[in-house]
Write a protein that holds these residues in place. Structure first.
Motif, PDB file in Angstrom:
ATOM      1  N   ILE A   1       0.913  -1.277  -0.147  1.00 52.44           N
ATOM      2  CA  ILE A   1       0.055   0.117  -0.018  1.00 52.44           C
ATOM      3  C   ILE A   1       0.796   1.178   0.026  1.00 52.44           C
ATOM      4  O   ILE A   1       0.653   2.358  -0.806  1.00 52.44           O
ATOM      5  N   ILE A   2       1.974   1.286   0.809  1.00 51.82           N
ATOM      6  CA  ILE A   2       2.819   2.317   0.947  1.00 51.82           C
ATOM      7  C   ILE A   2       3.587   2.654  -0.288  1.00 51.82           C
ATOM      8  O   ILE A   2       3.432   3.862  -0.955  1.00 51.82           O
ATOM      9  N   LEU A   3       4.144   1.661  -0.716  1.00 48.10           N
ATOM     10  CA  LEU A   3       4.754   1.555  -2.200  1.00 48.10           C
ATOM     11  C   LEU A   3       3.841   2.047  -3.407  1.00 48.10           C
ATOM     12  O   LEU A   3       4.327   2.859  -4.237  1.00 48.10           O
TER      13      LEU A   3
ATOM     14  N   LEU B   1      -7.823   8.120  -4.436  1.00 54.35           N
ATOM     15  CA  LEU B   1      -7.507   6.756  -5.153  1.00 54.35           C
ATOM     16  C   LEU B   1      -7.299   5.780  -4.110  1.00 54.35           C
ATOM     17  O   LEU B   1      -7.852   4.610  -4.335  1.00 54.35           O
ATOM     18  N   LEU B   2      -6.788   6.050  -2.974  1.00 56.12           N
ATOM     19  CA  LEU B   2      -6.760   4.761  -1.972  1.00 56.12           C
ATOM     20  C   LEU B   2      -8.273   4.504  -1.321  1.00 56.12           C
ATOM     21  O   LEU B   2      -8.441   3.348  -1.074  1.00 56.12           O
ATOM     22  N   GLU B   3      -8.917   5.598  -1.117  1.00 56.88           N
ATOM     23  CA  GLU B   3     -10.310   5.464  -0.691  1.00 56.88           C
ATOM     24  C   GLU B   3     -11.293   4.864  -1.352  1.00 56.88           C
ATOM     25  O   GLU B   3     -12.155   4.031  -1.250  1.00 56.88           O
ATOM     26  N   GLU B   4     -10.963   4.853  -2.799  1.00 57.51           N
ATOM     27  CA  GLU B   4     -11.824   4.168  -3.861  1.00 57.51           C
ATOM     28  C   GLU B   4     -11.481   2.543  -3.787  1.00 57.51           C
ATOM     29  O   GLU B   4     -12.145   1.761  -4.172  1.00 57.51           O
ATOM     30  N   ARG B   5     -10.254   2.406  -3.097  1.00 60.29           N
ATOM     31  CA  ARG B   5     -10.052   0.723  -2.902  1.00 60.29           C
ATOM     32  C   ARG B   5     -10.203   0.519  -1.420  1.00 60.29           C
ATOM     33  O   ARG B   5      -9.747  -0.541  -0.916  1.00 60.29           O
ATOM     34  N   ASP B   6     -11.086   1.123  -0.635  1.00 58.39           N
ATOM     35  CA  ASP B   6     -11.488   1.038   0.798  1.00 58.39           C
ATOM     36  C   ASP B   6     -10.236   1.094   1.789  1.00 58.39           C
ATOM     37  O   ASP B   6      -9.959   0.211   2.672  1.00 58.39           O
ATOM     38  N   ILE B   7      -9.199   2.033   1.456  1.00 55.38           N
ATOM     39  CA  ILE B   7      -8.060   2.022   2.251  1.00 55.38           C
ATOM     40  C   ILE B   7      -8.322   3.621   2.790  1.00 55.38           C
ATOM     41  O   ILE B   7      -8.192   4.384   1.914  1.00 55.38           O
ATOM     42  N   THR B   8      -8.259   3.756   4.043  1.00 58.83           N
ATOM     43  CA  THR B   8      -8.641   4.999   4.686  1.00 58.83           C
ATOM     44  C   THR B   8      -7.219   5.470   4.963  1.00 58.83           C
ATOM     45  O   THR B   8      -6.641   4.935   5.997  1.00 58.83           O
TER      46      THR B   8
END
Length: 56
Positions: A16-18, A37-44
């Motif tokens: 995720i970080i990379l 973009l991360l939130e679209e992938r369910d990553i808050t």
């Protein structure tokens, strides 16, 4: 002596970080764009966290 991982003690997985850092550096995105973009992938994640990842 084994090398210490730069991802040790991070809340998020290395992948995720990379991915977030790669998006920020490769494309003309703001920190908020990367967060979206991360939130679209369910990553808050917060903008300041992405900022720290990029700066390290």
């Amino acid at each position: 002596m084994p090398r210490k991982s730069p991802f040790q003690h991070h809340r998020f997985p290395r992948e995720i970080i990379l991915r977030a850092v790669r998006w920020y550096l490769r494309y003309p995105l703001s920190y908020q764009d990367v967060v979206d973009l991360l939130e679209e992938r369910d990553i808050t994640v917060d903008r300041s966290t992405v900022y720290r990842w990029v700066r390290n």
